[in-house]
Design an enzyme around this catalytic site. Structure first.
Site, PDB file in Angstrom:
ATOM      1  N   ASP A  48       0.829  -1.209   0.000  1.00  0.00           N
ATOM      2  CA  ASP A  48       0.000   0.000   0.000  1.00  0.00           C
ATOM      3  C   ASP A  48       0.859   1.252   0.000  1.00  0.00           C
ATOM      4  O   ASP A  48       0.531   2.250  -0.649  1.00  0.00           O
ATOM      5  CB  ASP A  48      -0.925   0.018   1.220  1.00  0.00           C
ATOM      6  CG  ASP A  48      -2.051  -0.995   1.108  1.00  0.00           C
ATOM      7  OD1 ASP A  48      -2.336  -1.430  -0.025  1.00  0.00           O
ATOM      8  OD2 ASP A  48      -2.626  -1.347   2.140  1.00  0.00           O
ATOM      9  N   LYS A 129     -12.947  -3.087   4.762  1.00  0.00           N
ATOM     10  CA  LYS A 129     -12.254  -3.542   3.554  1.00  0.00           C
ATOM     11  C   LYS A 129     -11.725  -4.947   3.826  1.00  0.00           C
ATOM     12  O   LYS A 129     -10.779  -5.129   4.582  1.00  0.00           O
ATOM     13  CB  LYS A 129     -11.112  -2.602   3.189  1.00  0.00           C
ATOM     14  CG  LYS A 129     -10.413  -2.967   1.887  1.00  0.00           C
ATOM     15  CD  LYS A 129      -9.319  -1.972   1.556  1.00  0.00           C
ATOM     16  CE  LYS A 129      -8.693  -2.303   0.212  1.00  0.00           C
ATOM     17  NZ  LYS A 129      -8.020  -3.630   0.199  1.00  0.00           N
ATOM     18  N   GLU A 186     -15.811 -10.196  -2.196  1.00  0.00           N
ATOM     19  CA  GLU A 186     -14.520 -10.709  -1.746  1.00  0.00           C
ATOM     20  C   GLU A 186     -14.668 -12.127  -1.220  1.00  0.00           C
ATOM     21  O   GLU A 186     -15.495 -12.402  -0.352  1.00  0.00           O
ATOM     22  CB  GLU A 186     -13.975  -9.807  -0.639  1.00  0.00           C
ATOM     23  CG  GLU A 186     -12.480  -9.816  -0.512  1.00  0.00           C
ATOM     24  CD  GLU A 186     -11.802  -8.889  -1.504  1.00  0.00           C
ATOM     25  OE1 GLU A 186     -10.567  -8.821  -1.481  1.00  0.00           O
ATOM     26  OE2 GLU A 186     -12.506  -8.229  -2.301  1.00  0.00           O
ATOM     27  N   CYS A 432      31.760  11.436  -8.825  1.00  0.00           N
ATOM     28  CA  CYS A 432      30.968  10.230  -9.080  1.00  0.00           C
ATOM     29  C   CYS A 432      31.741   8.999  -8.622  1.00  0.00           C
ATOM     30  O   CYS A 432      32.900   8.812  -9.021  1.00  0.00           O
ATOM     31  CB  CYS A 432      30.641  10.131 -10.570  1.00  0.00           C
ATOM     32  SG  CYS A 432      29.788   8.606 -11.033  1.00  0.00           S
ATOM     33  N   CYS A 435      32.574   6.844 -12.144  1.00  0.00           N
ATOM     34  CA  CYS A 435      33.499   7.289 -13.191  1.00  0.00           C
ATOM     35  C   CYS A 435      34.483   8.357 -12.728  1.00  0.00           C
ATOM     36  O   CYS A 435      35.407   8.700 -13.464  1.00  0.00           O
ATOM     37  CB  CYS A 435      32.730   7.795 -14.409  1.00  0.00           C
ATOM     38  SG  CYS A 435      31.849   9.361 -14.133  1.00  0.00           S
TER      39      CYS A 435
END
Length: 718
Positions: A48, A129, A186, A432, A435
Site C-alpha cells: 500500500d 475492507k 470478496e 561520481c 566514473c
C-alpha cells in the site's frame, strides 16, 4: 536512482521521474506475485505504501504520469492455468487514504467536483475492507454461469467450478431478479478456519500456510474443485458489474438487495452523512478489528447516490466516488550499518542506508533510501528543516524506520540517546563513485533554487549512466527485447571485443552483422549457446518495427515517461513530425513550442527537457544511427464510435455554469476528445462560458469553432 523516503514536495522533477519509473516496475512485480501467484514478498502495508508513494508523486507531478503507472493498472495479468474471462465492466481498484486529512480531502474533492456547497449534504457508505480475493460472479436468468477473478481488471481467470463449491454463494437467484446480474465481492477465509486448517496441516506433517488471504486465493485457484470445497471459503458481496436492470438507486440499498437475494453482506456497513460520522465509524471498526473472524485492512467509503457516482465517474483505474481508508502500519528501531551511493540513469547520486535487518510488520527491512545530501542533514528540498538540526543521519546511528504512507521504508528520525561518540557526519562525495567525474548540484529551472540532487557530469562516459540508459532502452515498456536484460547489458557493455560491444542503442541492432564477420563467436561464450543466441537475434529483429510511443519512451528523455510518450505519439502521429517539432521548438518560442506546451499533460519543464535533448549533437547522432536500424510506426489514433468529438482537441474557457471544469473535462475525454489548456492552430472547439476572455478572442482570430455550454451539451448528447 531511488528517492523513496522524503515528502514528495521536497523532490525535484528529475528525482520524481526516476522514482516513478522504478515504482512502476516494482509494483508490477509485486502485483504479479500477489494477484497472479498468491505468493507476495511484502506485506499489504508495504505494498500500500508503494502505491501511496506513486499516487502522491503523480499528484505533485501530473506531467510525469507514465503509461505503465500503477494508477492506470489493476492487479496483474491473469494466469494461463485458467481460461480468461473478459469482464463486461472493468474491475477497478480503489484509491487509498491513510489519515483523517486524506479522508477530509477525499470528501472535499467529491463536493468540489460536483459543485456542491458544504451545507448540501452528500451521504456516504462505510464498510470494512475485506482482505481477500476479489471476485465477479455472473448470473443469467437467475442461474450462475461464470465466476472470474479480477486479474488485470479487464480480464480475469475463470474459476466458476471452484466458486460453485462455496456454500455462501447461491447457484440460483430468486425469481424476479434482472436477466443479467453480476455480483462482485470478496472471497476470504475466516481466521478460525485458517487456524483449524493449519492445525490439520501440522498434524499431517505438512507445511502450514502463511495467512488467510493467501490461503483463500490459493484454495480458489485449485485445479481440483474438491480441494476448494474442503477449504470452507466464504464471501461478502459489496458491488456489481453488468446489470440489465438496476434494482435500487443507492449503494446502500443495492447491497441490501444483494442480501435479499441470498448473498452474505457485511453487517458493519453503514450509511453516514458527515466526515465526522465517517471517521467515527472508522474508529469503531478499528476497535472491533481484533475480534472479527476475518481479516480487514481498512474501511471503504463510497458516495451513496448512484446518480452522483455516475456524475463523478472514474479515473484510469479507480472511481472518484470511493476510497479505501487503510489502517496504519508499524515502526521499528534499527542501526544504519553503512551509507552507499547509487548512480542513476540521469546521473543523480542517491544515498542508500544499509540497515541492520529488522522485521517491521512481518517483513524484513534491510535498506532505506536517503534521497540526497540535504535529506541526510535533515533538510528538505525547499530548505525547510525536516528533523532537528543535530539529527543528521550517520553510519552507526540507531534510527526509527516506518513502513507506511507514501514513504516506504522511511527513516523518520535518529535516536540521539544511542549515538556513539565516534559517529562522524557523513561526507557526501563531490565526485561520481563510478566514473570519477565531478558531481554538481544544478539550479532548478522551475524554481530558480539549487537542486538538492547532486548529479554526475560524466554523461555517457559514466558507465552507470550509459548502462542504465541501455537497460531503460530494452526495458519491458520500451523496446522489450527478450533475452537482453540487465545482466546481458552489463556483459556486452564491458566486453573488449568490438564485435560484441553494445554501448549505444544502435549497436544492439548491428550485433548480429558484426558477429558474422568476427572470430569471437557469442555462442561459444559461457552463458550463451547457439539456440539462445539465435533467439536473441530473433528478438532483436522483431523490434526493428516499433510503436512510436515505445520508441519515444525508449530514448530516455528526462521527465518523459510512458504516459507522456503516448501523448506525444498521439499528438504528432509520426516520428518525423515529432523530431521536426522538437527542432522547430528549439528557440523556446513560436508555434512549435506553443503547440508542444498546449498538449495536455506536457508542462514547460518537460517540454524544455525534450527540446534540450534534441539540441545535444550526440543524442541526434545516436538517434540518426538508430533510425537506420528501426522503424517507428505511425501512431494509431483512438476511435470512440459514434462520438462527434472523438479525436478533436477541445478547450474550455470562462466560468462554466452547467458543469464543473473537472466534470466537463472528464466527459469530453470519455468521448475521445483531447482537452487542452490553451488555444492553438490544432484546437478544434472552444467551449466558452461567461467571462471568456483571451482564449475566446484567439479562437476567433484563428477561425476555431466556438460554442457556448448549451451548444456543447447538444453536440455531445446528439
Amino acid at each position: 536512482m531511488s528517492t523513496e523516503g522524503s515528502a514528495v514536495d521536497t523532490l525535484t522533477i528529475e528525482e520524481a521521474a526516476a522514482e516513478l519509473e522504478r515504482l512502476a516496475k516494482e509494483i508490477a512485480h509485486h502485483d504479479a506475485l500477489y494477484h497472479g501467484k498468491d505468493r507476495p514478498q511484502i506485506s499489504d502495508a508495504d505494498y500500500d505504501a508503494l502505491k501511496r508513494r506513486n499516487d502522491a508523486l503523480e499528484v505533485q507531478f501530473p506531467e510525469l504520469i507514465r503509461e505503465d503507472s500503477p494508477s492506470r493498472r489493476v492487479g496483474a495479468a491473469p494466469s494461463v492455468t485458467f481460461s480468461p474471462v473478459v469482464h463486461a465492466r472493468p474491475m477497478l481498484s480503489l484509491d487509498n487514504t491513510f489519515s483523517q486529512e486524506d479522508v477530509q480531502d477525499f470528501v472535499a474533492s467529491v463536493y468540489r467536483f460536483l459543485g456542491r456547497l458544504p451545507d448540501q449534504s452528500i451521504a456516504f457508505t462505510a464498510e470494512p475492507k475485506i482482505d481477500g480475493l476479489s471476485m465477479s460472479i455472473r448470473y443469467e436468468n437467475g442461474r450462475l454461469v461464470t465466476a472470474a477473478t479480477r486479474g488485470d481488471g479487464t480480464t480475469g481467470e475463470n474459476v466458476t467450478a471452484n466458486i460453485r463449491t462455496i456454500a455462501e454463494i447461491p447457484n440460483e437467484l430468486p425469481k424476479g431478479v434482472p436477466a443479467v446480474v453480476e455480483i462482485r465481492g470478496e472471497v476470504y477465509m475466516a481466521k478460525s478456519d485458517f487456524l483449524a486448517l493449519n492445525r490439520q496441516m501440522e498434524a499431517e506433517g505438512k507445511q502450514t500456510y502463511v495467512n488467510p488471504r493467501n490461503t483463500a486465493a490459493g484454495s480458489l485457484r485449485q485445479l481440483d474443485a474438491k480441494v476448494t470445497a474442503s477449504r470452507k471459503l466464504k464471501f461478502f458481496a459489496y458491488a456489481w458489474g453488468e446489470m440489465s436492470e438496476m434494482p435500487a438507486d443507492t449503494q446502500f440499498d443495492m447491497v441490501q438487495t444483494f442480501k435479499d437475494w441470498g448473498f452474505p453482506v457485511n453487517p458493519l456497513m453503514k450509511r453516514l452523512n458527515s466526515v465526522a460520522d465517517i471517521l467515527a465509524h472508522y474508529d469503531e471498526i478499528g476497535l472491533e478489528r481484533p475480534d472479527l473472524d476475518y481479516d480487514i485492512d481498512g474501511v471503504v467509503y463510497k458516495v451513496d447516490s448512484l446518480e452522483l457516482q455516475a456524475r463523478l465517474g472514474f479515473r484510469s483505474r479507480s472511481p472518484r466516488w470511493a476510497t479505501a481508508h487503510k489502517f496504519p502500519a508499524e515502526q521499528a528501531f534499527t542501526e544504519v550499518e553503512k551509507i552507499e551511493i547509487q548512480v542513476g540513469r540521469t546521473g543523480a547520486l542517491t544515498p542508500v542506508a544499509r540497515l541492520k535487518p529488522i522485521t517491521v510488520g512481518g517483513v524484513v527491512v534491510t535498506n532505506a533510501t536517503l534521497h540526497n545530501e540535504d535529506y541526510i542533514k535533515g533538510i528538505g528540498n525547499s530548505g525547510e528543516r525536516i528533523r532537528p538540526e543535530d539529527h543528521d543521519i550517520r553510519e552507526g546511528d540507531t534510527v526509527i524506520v516506518q513502513r507506511a504512507g507514501d514513504v516506504i521504508p522511511q527513516i523518520l528520525d535518529v535516536v540521539m540517546e544511542k549515538r556513539t561518540a565516534d559517529a562522524r557526519s557523513y561526507e557526501f562525495p563531490k565526485t561520481c563513485p563510478v566514473c570519477g567525474s565531478h558531481a554538481v548540484r544544478e539550479v532548478n529551472e522551475k524554481t530558480g533554487k539549487m537542486d538538492s540532487v547532486r548529479r554526475c557530469t560524466g554523461g555517457f562516459i559514466c558507465r552507470a549512466q550509459a548502462t542504465e540508459h541501455l537497460k531503460h532502452f530494452v526495458s519491458r515498456n520500451a523496446f522489450d527485447i527478450e533475452g537482453l536484460g540487465s545482466k546481458q547489458i552489463d556483459f556486452f557493455f564491458e566486453h573488449e571485443d568490438a564485435s560484441l560491444q553494445i554501448r549505444t542503442a544502435p549497436e544492439i541492432f548491428t550485433l548480429e552483422k558484426r558477429q558474422q564477420a568476427s572470430l569471437t563467436k557469442l555462442e561459444n561464450i559461457d552463458g550463451f549457446g547457439k539456440v539462445s543466441v539465435g533467439k536473441l537475434y530473433t528478438a532483436i529483429n522483431e523490434r526493428r518495427s516499433i510503436a512510436l510511443h515505445r520508441f519515444i519512451y525508449a530514448l530516455g528523455i528526462r521527465h518523459v515517461g510512458e504516459t507522456t510518450a503516448k501523448l506525444l505519439a498521439r499528438s504528432y502521429g509520426t516520428y518525423e513530425a515529432f523530431a521536426m517539432a522538437m527542432k522547430e521548438a528549439a528557440p523556446l518560442s513560436g508555434d512549435a513550442w506553443n503547440d508542444l506546451n498546449a498538449i495536455e499533460g506536457i508542462g514547460e519543464v518537460v517540454a524544455r527537457a525534450m527540446v534540450e535533448f534534441y539540441k545535444e549533437p550526440r543524442n541526434v547522432e545516436v538517434i540518426t544511427r538508430l533510425i537506420e536500424e528501426v522503424t517507428p510506426q505511425q501512431a494509431e489514433q483512438p476511435v470512440t464510435t459514434g462520438s462527434p468529438v472523438a479525436g478533436k482537441t477541445v478547450v474550455f474557457t470562462g466560468s462554466l455554469e452547467k458543469f464543473t471544469r473537472d466534470e466537463a473535462k472528464a466527459r469530453a475525454e470519455s468521448l475521445g476528445a483531447k482537452v487542452a489548456g490553451s488555444v492553438s492552430k490544432k484546437t478544434d472547439i472552444v467551449v466558452a462560458g461567461p467571462g471568456a476572455g483571451s482564449k475566446l478572442d484567439k479562437a476567433r482570430e484563428l477561425g476555431v469553432q466556438t460554442m457556448d455550454e448549451d451548444e456543447w451539451l447538444a453536440l455531445i448528447s446528439g
